[in-house]
Design a protein around this motif. Structure first.
Motif, mmCIF file in Angstrom:
data_model
loop_
_atom_site.group_PDB
_atom_site.id
_atom_site.type_symbol
_atom_site.label_atom_id
_atom_site.label_comp_id
_atom_site.label_asym_id
_atom_site.label_seq_id
_atom_site.Cartn_x
_atom_site.Cartn_y
_atom_site.Cartn_z
ATOM 1 N N GLN A 132 0.851 -1.153 0.077
ATOM 2 C CA GLN A 132 -0.128 -0.046 -0.079
ATOM 3 C C GLN A 132 0.812 1.301 0.186
ATOM 4 O O GLN A 132 0.445 2.164 -0.646
ATOM 5 C CB GLN A 132 -1.044 -0.001 1.365
ATOM 6 C CG GLN A 132 -1.915 -1.175 1.123
ATOM 7 C CD GLN A 132 -3.065 -1.074 2.038
ATOM 8 O OE1 GLN A 132 -2.995 -0.813 3.031
ATOM 9 N NE2 GLN A 132 -4.339 -1.606 1.290
ATOM 10 N N ASN A 133 2.021 1.156 0.721
ATOM 11 C CA ASN A 133 2.973 2.306 0.397
ATOM 12 C C ASN A 133 3.305 2.541 -0.766
ATOM 13 O O ASN A 133 3.540 3.811 -1.498
ATOM 14 C CB ASN A 133 4.283 2.073 1.542
ATOM 15 C CG ASN A 133 3.950 2.346 3.325
ATOM 16 O OD1 ASN A 133 2.637 2.491 3.557
ATOM 17 N ND2 ASN A 133 4.615 2.034 4.012
ATOM 18 N N PHE A 134 3.739 1.438 -1.355
ATOM 19 C CA PHE A 134 4.163 1.702 -2.850
ATOM 20 C C PHE A 134 3.058 2.001 -3.665
ATOM 21 O O PHE A 134 3.379 2.854 -4.700
ATOM 22 C CB PHE A 134 4.527 0.112 -3.438
ATOM 23 C CG PHE A 134 5.105 -0.084 -4.759
ATOM 24 C CD1 PHE A 134 5.994 0.696 -5.204
ATOM 25 C CD2 PHE A 134 4.255 -0.883 -5.358
ATOM 26 C CE1 PHE A 134 6.493 0.645 -6.567
ATOM 27 C CE2 PHE A 134 4.754 -1.168 -7.154
ATOM 28 C CZ PHE A 134 5.863 -0.342 -7.717
ATOM 29 N N ILE A 135 1.801 1.747 -3.528
ATOM 30 C CA ILE A 135 0.899 2.233 -4.399
ATOM 31 C C ILE A 135 0.623 3.568 -4.308
ATOM 32 O O ILE A 135 0.341 4.346 -5.142
ATOM 33 C CB ILE A 135 -0.460 1.315 -4.298
ATOM 34 C CG1 ILE A 135 -0.342 -0.015 -4.766
ATOM 35 C CG2 ILE A 135 -1.837 2.024 -4.871
ATOM 36 C CD1 ILE A 135 -0.069 -0.239 -6.241
ATOM 37 N N SER A 136 0.663 4.016 -2.810
ATOM 38 C CA SER A 136 0.490 5.470 -2.726
ATOM 39 C C SER A 136 1.600 6.395 -3.469
ATOM 40 O O SER A 136 1.049 7.342 -3.898
ATOM 41 C CB SER A 136 0.625 5.802 -1.036
ATOM 42 O OG SER A 136 -0.162 5.234 -0.519
ATOM 43 N N ALA A 165 -8.241 -1.492 -2.278
ATOM 44 C CA ALA A 165 -8.362 -0.843 -1.048
ATOM 45 C C ALA A 165 -7.712 0.520 -0.953
ATOM 46 O O ALA A 165 -8.229 1.594 -0.761
ATOM 47 C CB ALA A 165 -8.116 -1.551 0.237
ATOM 48 N N LYS A 166 -6.492 0.520 -1.147
ATOM 49 C CA LYS A 166 -5.751 1.870 -1.120
ATOM 50 C C LYS A 166 -6.158 2.782 -2.146
ATOM 51 O O LYS A 166 -6.280 4.070 -1.963
ATOM 52 C CB LYS A 166 -4.168 1.256 -1.068
ATOM 53 C CG LYS A 166 -3.193 2.764 -0.736
ATOM 54 C CD LYS A 166 -3.344 2.896 0.655
ATOM 55 C CE LYS A 166 -2.675 4.114 1.185
ATOM 56 N NZ LYS A 166 -3.231 4.288 2.534
ATOM 57 N N ALA A 167 -6.150 2.319 -3.414
ATOM 58 C CA ALA A 167 -6.525 3.110 -4.496
ATOM 59 C C ALA A 167 -7.744 3.878 -4.268
ATOM 60 O O ALA A 167 -7.954 4.961 -4.721
ATOM 61 C CB ALA A 167 -6.512 2.394 -5.822
ATOM 62 N N CYS A 168 -8.944 2.952 -3.845
ATOM 63 C CA CYS A 168 -10.093 3.427 -3.890
ATOM 64 C C CYS A 168 -10.093 4.667 -2.750
ATOM 65 O O CYS A 168 -10.892 5.656 -2.738
ATOM 66 C CB CYS A 168 -11.269 2.649 -3.449
ATOM 67 S SG CYS A 168 -11.589 1.389 -4.632
ATOM 68 N N GLU A 169 -9.229 4.319 -1.426
ATOM 69 C CA GLU A 169 -9.243 5.516 -0.443
ATOM 70 C C GLU A 169 -8.491 6.902 -1.000
ATOM 71 O O GLU A 169 -9.067 8.108 -0.883
ATOM 72 C CB GLU A 169 -8.405 4.797 0.690
ATOM 73 C CG GLU A 169 -7.922 5.645 1.819
ATOM 74 C CD GLU A 169 -6.993 5.062 2.554
ATOM 75 O OE1 GLU A 169 -6.915 3.937 3.006
ATOM 76 O OE2 GLU A 169 -6.111 5.778 2.992
ATOM 77 N N LEU A 170 -7.270 6.609 -1.645
ATOM 78 C CA LEU A 170 -6.709 7.689 -2.455
ATOM 79 C C LEU A 170 -7.496 8.458 -3.238
ATOM 80 O O LEU A 170 -7.664 9.770 -3.379
ATOM 81 C CB LEU A 170 -5.393 7.342 -2.840
ATOM 82 C CG LEU A 170 -4.322 6.671 -1.865
ATOM 83 C CD1 LEU A 170 -3.224 6.065 -2.806
ATOM 84 C CD2 LEU A 170 -3.820 7.708 -1.043
ATOM 85 N N ALA A 171 -8.312 7.732 -4.016
ATOM 86 C CA ALA A 171 -9.098 8.491 -5.126
ATOM 87 C C ALA A 171 -10.485 8.925 -4.539
ATOM 88 O O ALA A 171 -11.150 9.762 -5.254
ATOM 89 C CB ALA A 171 -9.288 7.374 -6.345
ATOM 90 N N ASP A 172 -10.973 8.431 -3.318
ATOM 91 C CA ASP A 172 -12.240 8.757 -2.922
ATOM 92 C C ASP A 172 -13.261 8.378 -3.885
ATOM 93 O O ASP A 172 -14.196 9.122 -4.165
ATOM 94 C CB ASP A 172 -12.320 10.145 -2.379
ATOM 95 C CG ASP A 172 -13.693 10.406 -1.524
ATOM 96 O OD1 ASP A 172 -14.049 9.266 -1.099
ATOM 97 O OD2 ASP A 172 -13.980 11.331 -1.224
ATOM 98 N N ASP A 173 -13.041 7.231 -4.644
ATOM 99 C CA ASP A 173 -14.072 6.859 -5.674
ATOM 100 C C ASP A 173 -13.958 5.116 -5.714
ATOM 101 O O ASP A 173 -12.834 4.777 -5.223
ATOM 102 C CB ASP A 173 -13.505 7.554 -6.851
ATOM 103 C CG ASP A 173 -14.514 7.527 -8.045
ATOM 104 O OD1 ASP A 173 -15.545 6.991 -7.606
ATOM 105 O OD2 ASP A 173 -14.395 7.999 -9.117
ATOM 106 N N ASP A 174 -14.821 4.569 -6.275
ATOM 107 C CA ASP A 174 -14.701 3.040 -6.644
ATOM 108 C C ASP A 174 -13.913 2.969 -7.814
ATOM 109 O O ASP A 174 -14.786 3.080 -9.235
ATOM 110 C CB ASP A 174 -16.123 2.666 -6.922
ATOM 111 C CG ASP A 174 -16.094 0.966 -6.703
ATOM 112 O OD1 ASP A 174 -15.031 0.495 -7.343
ATOM 113 O OD2 ASP A 174 -16.961 0.352 -6.505
ATOM 114 N N VAL A 175 -12.626 2.682 -7.747
ATOM 115 C CA VAL A 175 -11.764 2.729 -8.983
ATOM 116 C C VAL A 175 -11.114 1.157 -9.128
ATOM 117 O O VAL A 175 -9.942 1.004 -9.293
ATOM 118 C CB VAL A 175 -10.594 3.743 -8.846
ATOM 119 C CG1 VAL A 175 -10.902 4.977 -9.144
ATOM 120 C CG2 VAL A 175 -9.795 3.592 -7.514
#
Ligand code: NAD
Length: 425
Positions: A132-136, A165-175
């Motif tokens: 998740q750190n890498f994805i951020s 999970a991390k991408a949806c959190e960062l985008a605040d969207d269902d990605v």
């Protein structure tokens, strides 16, 4: 005693891919400017990923995302976790993805990523945090219409779940369409797990059909009995082929009358043991011996650089299907060609996985999920079309299947660049 492949002439996957690209570019008389664009990645991202381990110590790991080309669609390619991951390796794999997606004519470009880490040395919680750190850190270059990762060496559906999970959190969207190879429950596709092996089997059977050979009379050897090799063997056995030899890292098994692939498949699904421990009713052979077995079809489905100048003269199978990526070195490829051995190249044979990844992404956009029959029928259709295009070109121009595959792929990508106005000042 069978000698193992020589270490001295082993090229990197990046240089092998570059070699086949250049060969196709020359054949196509491609514009030198287009060659310059395509022989290098479009973008490379290197990040230093921190991880606070459970014992409180801080470690930093190098992570990469290389985006080779998005001329034909969003970048697409896996993320691997392995100590050997470096920029050079990731570059080669990213280019390979561009050609693979173009060969099967799905609307993607090519990318690859990875972290130089041995996942065995981390706890599951540490691995999730590292992922998740890498994805951020690379999130600015990812997205369902930008760049779509997938599982690769030492990453899995579970890893993709952590990324979603991390991408949806960062985008605040269902990605969730930002990755493929997800668990079914969060938007994965039916048929994804078995798709690469299924595609390898479909390619093999298509070649046999073109050659007028009866699958029921074919003796087959498969090196590697992981995800790819085990499903390949299973589907070919179901089509009537006699699988005489299979292997994994522990060695191989040979039985002249044919191995019970169903039993072996069940065994590896339910046991942590290696293949050799699971089947007493066969002769043990080494991986080197398996490659040189007297069979009609040889399918390397384990690792790169298995057929090299050291053993190419001793290969007896008249047909080789490259289920693994780059199992034949460019030098060995020339020897096999001179000996009249037909090689179905990796960018075609093992493209079934990325085809069903594409189906997963389409289903995510539609919010409508297909049944397994639909997935398999469409996969078979795409593989047949790609195979037939390549086989026809190879026959028309008297060139090997690999060259025909690269010529078709490189031409599709080059045309996309031209049609985007590359030459219009
Ligand atoms: P996997 O980890 O599931 O299986 C690998 C198999 O190879 C195992 O049976 C392992 O024991 C065996 N192996 C490892 N080292 C070996 C050695 N030294 N000698 C002989 N066997 C050895 O991996 P996979 O997903 O089946 O991938 C296999 C190959 O297929 C790789 O080249 C991979 O890049 C390629 N590939 C896989 C997919 C996919 O969707 N799984 C897609 C495209 C290409």
């Amino acid at each position: 005693m069978v000698s193992s492949p020589a270490a001295k002439e082993i090229p990197s996957l990046a240089s092998a891919t570059q070699h086949f690209f250049r060969e196709a570019a020359i054949h196509l008389k491609l514009d030198p400017g287009i060659i310059k664009i395509l022989e290098r990645p479009q973008r490379e991202v290197t990040v230093q990923v921190p991880l606070v381990k459970e014992d409180g110590t801080l470690e930093v790991f190098s992570g990469y995302r290389v985006q080779h080309s998005n001329a034909r669609g969003p970048f697409k390619g896996g993320i691997r976790f392995h100590p050997s991951v470096d920029l050079e390796e990731v570059r080669g794999l990213a280019a390979l993805m561009t050609w693979k997606c173009a060969v099967v004519n799905i609307p993607y470009g090519g990318a690859k990523g990875g972290i130089a880490v041995d996942p065995k040395h981390l706890t599951k919680r540490e691995l999730k945090t590292l992922t998740q750190n890498f994805i951020s850190m690379i999130m600015p270059v990812l997205g369902p219409f930008k760049d779509i990762p997938a599982p690769d060496v030492n990453t899995s559906a579970e890893t993709m779940g952590w990324i979603v999970a991390k991408a949806c959190e960062l985008a605040d969207d269902d990605v969730r369409g930002i990755v493929t190879g997800k668990p079914i429950e969060i938007g994965g596709s039916l048929g994804r797990r078995e798709a690469t092996g299924k595609g390898v089997a479909v390619s093999t059977l298509r070649l046999l059909k073109w050659l007028g050979k009866d699958p029921g009379k074919m003796r087959v050897a498969v090196q590697g009995f992981g995800n790819n090799g085990s499903y390949t063997a299973l589907y070919l056995a179901q089509a009537g082929c006699k699988i005489q030899a299979v292997s994994d890292i522990s060695g191989g098994l040979y039985k002249e009358s044919g191995l019970d692939i169903n039993a072996l498949f069940q065994y590896v699904q339910t046991s942590d043991n290696h293949l050799l421990a699971g089947y007493p009713d066969a002769l043990p052979i080494s991986n080197e011996e398996l490659l040189e077995t007297d069979v009609d079809v040889l399918i390397p489905a384990a690792l790169e650089n298995q057929i090299t100048v050291a053993n190419a003269e001793r290969i007896k199978a008249p047909i080789i299907i490259e289920a693994a990526n780059a199992p034949v070195t460019p030098e060995a490829d020339v020897i096999l060609g001179k000996r009249g051995i037909t090689v179905v190249p990796d960018i075609l044979a093992n493209a079934g996985g990325v085809v069903v990844s594409y189906f997963e992404w389409v289903q995510n956009q539609q919010g409508y999920y297909w049944d397994l029959d639909t997935v398999n029928t469409r996969l078979t259709m795409i593989m047949h079309r790609a195979f037939d295009d390549i086989y026809t070109l190879a026959n028309e121009q008297h060139i090997p299947l690999r060259k025909a595959a690269y010529v078709i792929a490189v031409q599709r990508v080059a045309r996309a660049l031209e049609q985007k106005g590359m030459f219009v000042g």
